[in-house]
Enzyme design. Structure first.
Site, PDB file in Angstrom:
ATOM      1  N   GLY A  96       0.840  -1.200   0.000  1.00 39.90           N
ATOM      2  CA  GLY A  96       0.000   0.000   0.000  1.00 39.90           C
ATOM      3  C   GLY A  96       0.868   1.241   0.000  1.00 39.90           C
ATOM      4  N   GLY A 117      -0.562   4.584   0.316  1.00 42.62           N
ATOM      5  CA  GLY A 117      -1.305   5.780   0.722  1.00 42.62           C
ATOM      6  C   GLY A 117      -0.501   6.583   1.715  1.00 42.62           C
ATOM      7  N   ALA A 163      -0.170   6.275   4.890  1.00 45.84           N
ATOM      8  CA  ALA A 163       0.591   5.458   5.828  1.00 45.84           C
ATOM      9  C   ALA A 163       1.703   4.696   5.106  1.00 45.84           C
ATOM     10  CB  ALA A 163      -0.353   4.497   6.549  1.00 45.84           C
ATOM     11  N   HIS A 218     -20.894   8.754   6.612  1.00 48.01           N
ATOM     12  CA  HIS A 218     -20.778  10.198   6.476  1.00 48.01           C
ATOM     13  C   HIS A 218     -22.106  10.787   6.005  1.00 48.01           C
ATOM     14  CE1 HIS A 218     -19.226  14.082   5.404  1.00 48.01           C
ATOM     15  NE2 HIS A 218     -18.049  13.760   5.877  1.00 48.01           N
ATOM     16  N   SER A 240     -17.962  17.945   1.190  1.00 52.14           N
ATOM     17  CA  SER A 240     -17.381  18.367   2.464  1.00 52.14           C
ATOM     18  C   SER A 240     -18.459  18.662   3.486  1.00 52.14           C
ATOM     19  CB  SER A 240     -16.513  19.592   2.255  1.00 52.14           C
ATOM     20  OG  SER A 240     -16.167  20.096   3.511  1.00 52.14           O
ATOM     21  N   ARG A 269     -21.235  13.411  12.933  1.00 50.23           N
ATOM     22  CA  ARG A 269     -21.554  12.641  11.739  1.00 50.23           C
ATOM     23  C   ARG A 269     -22.561  11.518  11.994  1.00 50.23           C
ATOM     24  NH1 ARG A 269     -15.506  11.999   9.020  1.00 50.23           N
ATOM     25  NH2 ARG A 269     -15.334  14.195   8.475  1.00 50.23           N
ATOM     26  N   HIS A 280     -18.004   5.621   4.733  1.00 46.36           N
ATOM     27  CA  HIS A 280     -16.905   6.524   4.461  1.00 46.36           C
ATOM     28  C   HIS A 280     -15.568   6.011   4.983  1.00 46.36           C
ATOM     29  CE1 HIS A 280     -14.796  10.199   3.891  1.00 46.36           C
ATOM     30  NE2 HIS A 280     -14.697  10.474   5.152  1.00 46.36           N
ATOM     31  N   ARG A 333     -14.433   7.954  14.290  1.00 46.93           N
ATOM     32  CA  ARG A 333     -13.283   8.798  13.999  1.00 46.93           C
ATOM     33  C   ARG A 333     -13.725  10.244  13.857  1.00 46.93           C
ATOM     34  NH1 ARG A 333     -11.440  11.083   9.682  1.00 46.93           N
ATOM     35  NH2 ARG A 333     -12.639   9.927   8.135  1.00 46.93           N
ATOM     36  N   LEU A 353      -6.082  11.483   8.238  1.00 45.23           N
ATOM     37  CA  LEU A 353      -4.805  11.865   7.637  1.00 45.23           C
ATOM     38  C   LEU A 353      -3.730  11.917   8.718  1.00 45.23           C
ATOM     39  CD1 LEU A 353      -5.964  14.703   5.221  1.00 45.23           C
ATOM     40  CD2 LEU A 353      -5.958  12.245   4.895  1.00 45.23           C
TER      41      LEU A 353
END
Lengths: 646, 210, 247
Positions: free
Chosen positions: A48, A50, A52, A274, A292, A339, A410, A444, A450
Site C-alpha cells: 500500500g 497511501g 501510511a 458520512h 465536504s 456525523r 466513508h 473517527r 490523515l
C-alpha cells in the site's frame, strides 16, 4: 451451532505504563536499535502506498533499510488517501485558543466514544505537530494567511481551530508530499517500487511474517517475495458495502489474508457513515461521492413534514410544511451535530417515508437562507467548487434548488489488531493507517484519518519496527521454502477456481447484492434480528458466488474481473465477521448503533460494564466459528461519559 | 526556435518599413535599395553589410527549419499510433498550422528572392530600378501573383501570431497578465505586418502606386 | 438513450488493436461515463465476450486513473472534468461515441484502454521533490510563505498526473505535467535549494522517456481537468534558462 466462541483475553504488552505524557518517549528509549550497517541488509515489505504506506516506505528507505513497496494502482500517487478533502488535525495551538496535545488527546478519546486506547491516542496527539512540520518542509501547499503563516479552521464540531487544510484537497497534497519522498528513495535505490501488483497471501515461516505472494496485474505472473518484516498499509474495507466513498479498487484482501493466517481482526463492525454524500441516482450507481461536511455550516437540512409532499418540487412546499428536523431535535447543535447523529437522523426521516429524490433516499440541504443572508457571491466564494461538483454529478443547480444529500459509508475504524508498536499478533507483521484498528475507537473525528496515517508511517512505525528487526537477522527464505510453496499454491488454486466456475452471474452483481445486505442490516442501525438474518443471507450468497460467478479470460495478463472476483470473495468472509461482531456487541457506541441499546430519546447508549473492550477476532478455520479475544480498555485520564448534543 | 524566430521577426519589421518607402515615390524607393548596398561604408566595402545580413538571415532560417524539423520528427516518434477519431483543435488554429504554414512560407521566400532579388522570375528585372520591378510584378494582369503573395503574407501572419507568443513563452514569460499582454502583442504585430506588406501590392493593383 | 460505441480493443501490448462497435441501450442520462461502460461490460461478460479494460479508481476526479480519449478529446467534451465525472446527459440519444486510449510512445498500451504511465513517475524521481528526510523538518512557522505564492503553488500542485496533457498534445509532449511540478516546488522557499538541478534533471527525464517537445500549442491546458495554466511552462523555461546559464 453458536456464531462464535470466546478465547483467552489479549493484552497489549508493549505500551509502557506510568505518566501518559512520557510513554512514547520511554517506549522509544526502551526499543532496541538496529545498527546502521545492518539496516542495509534488512528488507521490509510495505503493501500500500497511501499516506501510511507511502510515508513509511519513504522513511524506512531514508533510514537505510531495503524496502519493497507494492500497490495495485498504476502509480503510488493514486492511493485513495488522495481523495480526502477536509484537513488534518494537529495540536499546534497556533490560534492561542486553548488547544494542546492533551486536548487533542481528550477530544479523540471522547470522539471515539471511549473505545480506543489512551496510550495510542496520546502518542497520536503528540506526533501530530511533527507531521505539519514535515509536510511543510516537503512543500505541501497548505492554506496560508496574508501574513504568510499557516491557516487553520475548526472542523467536525471541535471548539478549537486545529485543522490544517489545502483547499478541499488536503489528502491529495499530503499524499503527493509522501509520494515525492517515496520517489526520491526509489531514485536513490533504497525502495523498489512495484505498481500494479496485488498482495494475495501472507507467507509465515517459523511463526514470523516473512513474505507475501503477489500477482503482477499486468502479466498475471504470481511470485513470492521475501523480507525480514511485512508492513500492511492497505487501507479500510468500506467497499464491503459496494456503494461507499472509497475508490473502486479499495479492498480487504491483504488484511483478510493476514487474518486467515492468524492476525486478529479487531472491531470489524465499527463503520463510519458520512452524512453529506450525493444520493444514488439509480441502480447503475457505482460509487458515492462525498461532499465536504463544511456545507452543514451554512446549509439547513430538511424534509417535508408530510410524506405526500415528497414528490413535489421543493419550491412548492411552503415553509410551514417543512421539517428542519436536526434543528428541531438538537436545538443546541442544530445542523452541526456529529456525523453519526446526522446520518441516523436522515435515515430515520427517510424510513418514515419522508425522503426526497429517487427512491426516497435523500434529504434536502438548503442554501436559500444562506444566499439571502450572505448574498450569492459570498456563498459562491465559500462553496463554489462544491456546488459545481454537485451540479456536474446531478445536473441540478444548487443555487436554484436545494441540494439532496444522503449518508454513505466513508471510513472503517476496525482493522487488524496491533499492539503499541503497531505489530499484529503475527510477529514481524506490522499494520498501519486505516488498515489497523488502533486510534479511533468506535468513531473517527473529522480530519483525524490523515493525521493517523502519517503519524504511523512517518513517526511511529519507523521507530518501533527496529525493536523487532534488532532481534534478527532471520534465516534466509526463498521460493523453495515449503511455506512459500504452500502459500503460492493457495493463491494459484483460488485463481484457477474462480476462472473454472464459468457461471451465469457477474462479479459486480454479487458485490452489489452483498452491499445491499450489509447496508440494510449492518449499516446505520443494527438489530439482533436483522444481523442474524444478514449472516444467513451472506452465507447463502457466498455459496452461490462459488457456484455461479462468471469470470472470463485467463490468469495471464490484465484481467480486471478476476481481480475483482478475488476481492469480493474476501469481502464475503469479512461481511460475516462484521455481522457477528455487530451482533455480539449489544450496545451502541460511535459508529455502531444497536436499536436495542438507545436512550429514551433515541440516542446511542453505551454499556461500559459489559463492553469496554476491544473485540479481537481470531480465525478458526473455514466454516468454524471465530474466536473472540477481548482486550480490556482502561481509562486513567479521560473518564467515560455519555455524549450529548442536545 | 525562439531565438532564430526573433531574428526573423526583426528582419520582417525592417523589411516592411523599407517596403513602405514605395509610397514616398520611385526615387526614394530606389535610393533606399541602393543605400542598403552601401550601408556600413566606409567601414565596410560596398554590399558587404548586405551579405553579412544575408548570412545571418540564412543562418536563422536554416536554424529555424532545423529546429522545426527536429521537433516535428520528435512529435512523430512520440505518437507512433495515431488517433482514429481526429482530434478537435481546442487551443488555437494558428498553433496547429505552424508546420504547414512554415512550408508555404519557405516556398514563398524562394519565389520572392527569385522574383525581386535575383530577378529571374520578374517581368522587368531591372536591378537598378526596383520600384519598376515591384510595379510590374503586381500589375492587374498578373492578379495570380498578387493572390499568391496575399496568401503567403496571411500565412506569415498566422505563423507570427503563434510564433511570437510561443517565442516569448520559451524565453520564460510566466505570468497570466504577461500571457494576455503577449497574446495581444503577437496578434498586433501579426496584423500590422500583414497590413504593411499587403499595402504595397494592393496599392499597385488599385493604381495608387504606378 | 441508445448509443453506438466504437471502442479501441487491444488484447495486449503486442496486439495490433482495432476499433470495435457496440450498441448500448437504455442508458440513463444520470449515469457517469464509466457507469455506462460498466453496463456494457456486464452485458459483454454475460454474452461471453471479455469486458473492456479501462483504468479507474476513485471515480470522483482526483486520483487521475481514468484516461480515455472520447470523440478525439482527452476526457471528453466537458471542460475541467475527468472521464469519471463526465455524465451521459452530455450526450444525446443516437450519438456515436469513439473511445480510445491515450496515444503516446511514452504511454504504451497494456490492454484496451489501459496504458502504462510509469514515465510520469520517472520524471518525478528525477527531481520532483524537496529533500526533507523525516524528522529533519524545522518548525512549520519558521518560514512564512507569501499567500500569493502559496496559492499559485497550490494551483500547480493540483495536477493529478492523468496524462491528458500528453494525450492531447500534437507533439505528444509531457511538458505541462513537468512544468506543474517545477512551478509548485519552485514557488516555495523550501524548494529553492534544488531549483536548478530539479529543472535540468526533470527535463532530461522527460526527454529520455520519449515525450515530444513543447511548441506551446496549448491543447494540454484546454483538456486539463484541473486547469493547470500554460504559464507554468514559462516558469519551467525561465528556470531552465537560468539553470543552464549557471552551469
Amino acid at each position: 451451532m453458536s456464531l462464535y466462541t470466546e478465547g483467552e483475553p489479549i493484552r497489549d504488552t508493549k505500551a509502557p505504563d506510568g505518566p501518559i505524557e512520557t510513554r512514547w518517549e520511554r517506549r522509544r528509549f526502551s526499543a532496541k536499535l538496529v545498527n546502521p550497517a545492518n539496516k542495509r541488509k534488512m528488507t521490509v515489505i510495505v503493501v500500500g502506498t497511501g499516506l501510511a504506506g507511502g510515508s513509511a516506505a519513504a522513511t524506512l528507505g531514508e533510514l537505510g533499510y531495503h524496502v519493497k513497496s507494492y500497490c495495485y494502482q498504476d502509480s503510488p500517487r493514486r492511493a485513495h488517501s488522495i481523495a480526502a478533502q477536509g484537513g488534518i488535525n494537529a495540536a499546534k495551538n497556533y490560534r492561542n485558543d486553548g488547544d494542546s496535545v492533551y486536548r487533542l488527546f481528550y477530544d479523540t478519546v471522547k470522539g471515539g466514544d471511549f473505545r480506543a486506547r489512551e496510550s495510542n491516542v496520546h502518542r497520536l496527539a503528540e506526533v501530530s505537530v511533527n507531521i505539519i512540520d514535515q509536510a511543510v518542509a516537503q512543500g505541501v501547499p497548505f492554506a496560508r494567511e496574508y501574513g504568510g503563516l499557516l491557516d487553520t479552521r475548526s472542523f467536525g464540531g471541535t471548539q478549537v481551530s486545529r485543522t490544517f487544510y489545502a483547499r478541499g484537497q488536503t489528502g491529495q497534497q499530503l499524499l503527493l508530499g509522501a509520494y515525492q519522498a517515496l520517489e526520491r528513495q526509489i531514485a536513490a535505490g533504497n525502495v523498489e517500487m512495484n505498481a500494479r501488483h496485488e498482495m494475495l497471501e501472507l507467507i509465515i515461516v517459523d511463526g514470523r511474517a516473512r513474505g507475501i505472494v503477489v500477482r503482477d496485474l499486468v502479466t498475471g505472473e504470481i511470485t513470492t517475495e521475501f523480507a525480514d518484516a511485512v508492513v500492511l498499509a492497505s487501507g479500510g474495507y468500506g467497499n464491503v458495502f459496494f456503494l461507499s466513498t472509497n475508490a473502486k479498487g479499495c479492498n480487504v484482501t491483504a488484511t483478510w489474508r493476514a487474518h486467515r493466517k492468524g492476525a486478529l481482526f479487531a472491531n470489524p463492525c465499527y463503520t463510519q457513515i458520512h452524512p453529506t454524500c450525493i444520493p444514488q441516482s439509480g441502480d447503475h450507481q457505482s460509487k458515492l461521492t462525498l461532499m465536504s461536511e463544511s456545507l452543514r455550516n451554512d446549509g439547513r437540512v430538511w424534509v417535508p413534514k408530510r410524506a405526500e409532499d415528497c414528490g413535489k418540487p421543493a419550491a412548492d412546499i411552503p415553509e410551514d410544511d417543512r421539517d428542519y428536523y436536526l434543528e428541531r431535535i438538537y436545538p443546541a447543535f442544530g445542523n452541526l451535530v456529529p456525523r453519526d447523529i446526522a446520518s441516523r437522523a436522515a435515515k430515520n426521516v427517510c424510513d418514515e417515508g419522508r425522503g426526497v429524490g429517487p427512491g426516497g433516499l435523500g434529504v434536502y440541504l438548503d442554501f436559500a437562507d444562506a444566499i439571502k443572508r450572505l448574498g450569492r457571491p459570498a456563498v459562491e466564494a465559500k462553496y463554489g467548487n462544491l456546488f459545481e461538483m454537485y451540479e456536474r454529478i446531478t445536473g441540478e443547480d444548487p443555487y436554484q434548488v436545494p441540494m439532496r444529500i444522503y449518508p454513505a459509508v466513508h471510513y472503517t475504524m476496525g482493522g487488524l489488531w496491533v499492539d503499541y508498536d503497531l505489530q499484529s499478533t503475527i510477529p514481524g507483521l506490522f499494520v498501519i493507517g486505516e488498515a489497523n484498528f488502533s486510534d479511533h475507537g468506535a468513531n473517527r473525528l473529522g480530519a483525524s484519518a490523515l493525521m493517523q496515517g502519517l503519524a504511523d508511517g512517518y513517526f511511529v512505525l519507523p521507530n518501533t519496527i527496529g525493536d523487532y528487526l534488532a532481534t534478527g537477522s532471520f534465516e534466509k527464505v526463498d521460493a523453495g521454502h515449503p511455506a512459500a510453496i504452500e502459500a503460492r499454491q493457495q493463491v494459484e488454486g483460488r485463481i484457477a477456481k474462480l476462472l473454472s466456475i464459468k457461471g451465469d452471474r457477474t462479479v459486480d452483481s454479487f458485490h452489489r447484492e452483498l452491499g445491499h445486505i450489509m447496508w440494510e442490516y449492518c449499516g446505520m442501525e443494527r438489530t439482533e434480528a436483522g444481523l442474524t438474518k444478514a449472516i444467513e443471507l451472506i452465507r447463502n450468497l457466498r455459496d452461490e458466488f462459488w457456484q455461479r460467478v462468471r469470470v472470463l479470460g485467463d490468469g495471464e495478463g490484465l484481467n480486471q474481473a478476476l481481480e475483482r472476483a478475488g476481492r469480493v470473495a474476501d469481502f464475503f468472509e469479512l461481511a460475516e465477521l462484521m455481522c457477528i461482531d455487530a451482533l455480539h456487541r449489544e450496545e451502541s457506541c460511535g459508529g455502531h448503533f444497536r436499536a436495542e441499546s438507545q436512550t429514551p430519546d433515541g440516542e446511542a447508549q453505551r454499556d461500559d460494564e459489559r463492553f469496554s473492550y476491544v473485540a479481537a477476532w481470531e480465525y478458526a478455520g473455514t466454516g468454524e466459528p471465530p474466536v473472540l479475544r477481548k482486550e480490556d480498555l482502561n481509562f486513567e485520564y479521560v473518564h467515560p461519559s455519555q455524549r450529548s448534543y442536545k | 526556435m525562439a531565438v532564430t524566430g526573433v531574428l526573423l521577426v526583426l528582419f520582417l519589421v525592417v523589411h516592411m518599413l523599407g517596403n513602405l518607402k514605395i509610397f514616398v515615390g520611385a526615387a526614394a524607393f530606389d535610393h533606399y535599395a541602393h543605400w542598403l548596398r552601401d550601408l556600413g561604408s566606409p567601414l565596410l566595402p560596398h554590399t558587404w553589410y548586405l551579405w553579412i545580413q544575408r548570412a545571418v538571415l540564412t543562418f536563422a532560417v536554416v536554424g529555424h527549419i532545423w529546429a522545426a524539423t527536429s521537433l516535428a520528427l520528435r512529435a512523430k516518434a512520440a505518437r507512433p499510433v495515431k488517433y482514429a477519431h481526429r482530434a478537435k483543435v481546442q487551443g488555437s488554429y494558428a498553433a496547429r498550422t505552424m508546420r504547414w504554414g512554415g512550408v508555404i512560407i519557405l516556398l514563398f521566400v524562394i519565389y520572392h528572392i527569385l522574383d525581386l532579388t535575383t530577378g529571374n522570375l520578374n517581368p522587368v528585372a531591372d536591378k537598378a530600378h526596383p520600384y519598376a520591378n515591384v510595379v510590374a510584378d503586381f500589375a492587374p494582369g498578373r492578379w495570380y501573383v498578387t493572390l499568391f503573395y496575399t496568401l503567403a503574407i496571411l500565412s506569415i501572419g498566422f505563423h507570427l501570431r503563434h510564433g511570437i507568443f510561443s517565442a516569448l513563452r520559451t524565453l520564460g514569460q510566466q505570468t497570466e497578465k504577461g500571457q494576455r499582454r503577449n497574446r495581444a502583442i503577437a496578434l498586433g504585430v501579426a496584423v500590422v505586418l500583414c497590413a504593411g506588406y499587403l499595402s504595397v501590392p494592393f496599392a499597385v493593383l488599385t493604381g495608387l502606386v504606378s | 438513450m441508445n448509443l453506438t460505441l466504437r471502442v479501441w480493443r487491444q488484447k495486449g501490448p503486442q496486439d495490433k488493436g482495432r476499433m470495435v462497435s457496440y450498441q448500448v441501450t437504455d442508458v440513463s442520462p444520470d449515469m457517469s461515463f464509466l457507469e455506462m461502460l460498466d453496463m456494457l461490460n456486464e452485458r459483454l461478460t454475460l454474452e461471453g465476450e471479455e469486458p473492456v479494460a479501462f483504468d479507474h479508481d476513485c471515480r470522483e476526479g482526483i486520483c487521475g486513473a481514468c484516461s480515455m480519449v472520447i470523440n478525439g478529446t482527452a476526457h471528453g467534451p466537458q471542460k475541467l472534468t475527468t472521464t469519471c465525472q463526465l455524465h451521459m446527459r452530455t450526450f444525446s440519444d443516437g450519438d456515436t461515441i469513439d473511445i480510445e486510449p491515450w496515444r503516446a510512445k511514452a504511454f504504451p498500451v497494456i490492454k484496451d484502454l489501459v496504458v502504462n504511465r510509469g514515465a510520469f513517475d520517472k520524471i518525478i524521481q528525477a527531481g520532483g521533490f524537496i529533500s526533507a528526510p523525516t524528522g529533519s523538518a524545522p518548525e512549520a512557522h519558521s518560514t512564512p510563505v507569501p499567500k500569493a505564492d502559496a496559492d499559485e503553488a497550490f494551483d500547480a500542485a493540483t495536477c493529478i498526473a492523468c496524462g491528458a496533457c500528453v494525450a492531447a498534445c500534437p507533439n505528444g509532449s509531457g511538458m505541462l505535467f513537468t512544468a506543474a511540478k517545477i512551478t509548485h516546488l519552485g514557488l516555495l522557499p523550501q524548494g529553492q535549494p534544488e531549483r536548478d538541478s530539479r529543472v535540468v534533471n526533470m527535463l532530461a527525464a522527460h526527454d529520455e522517456a520519449g515525450f515530444g517537445g513543447c511548441t506551446n500549442a496549448g491543447e494540454c491546458t484546454a483538456v486539463c481537468p484541473k486547469g493547470i495554466p500554460l504559464t507554468t511552462i514559462g516558469r519551467l523555461n525561465r528556470d531552465f534558462i537560468k539553470a543552464s546559464g549557471k552551469r
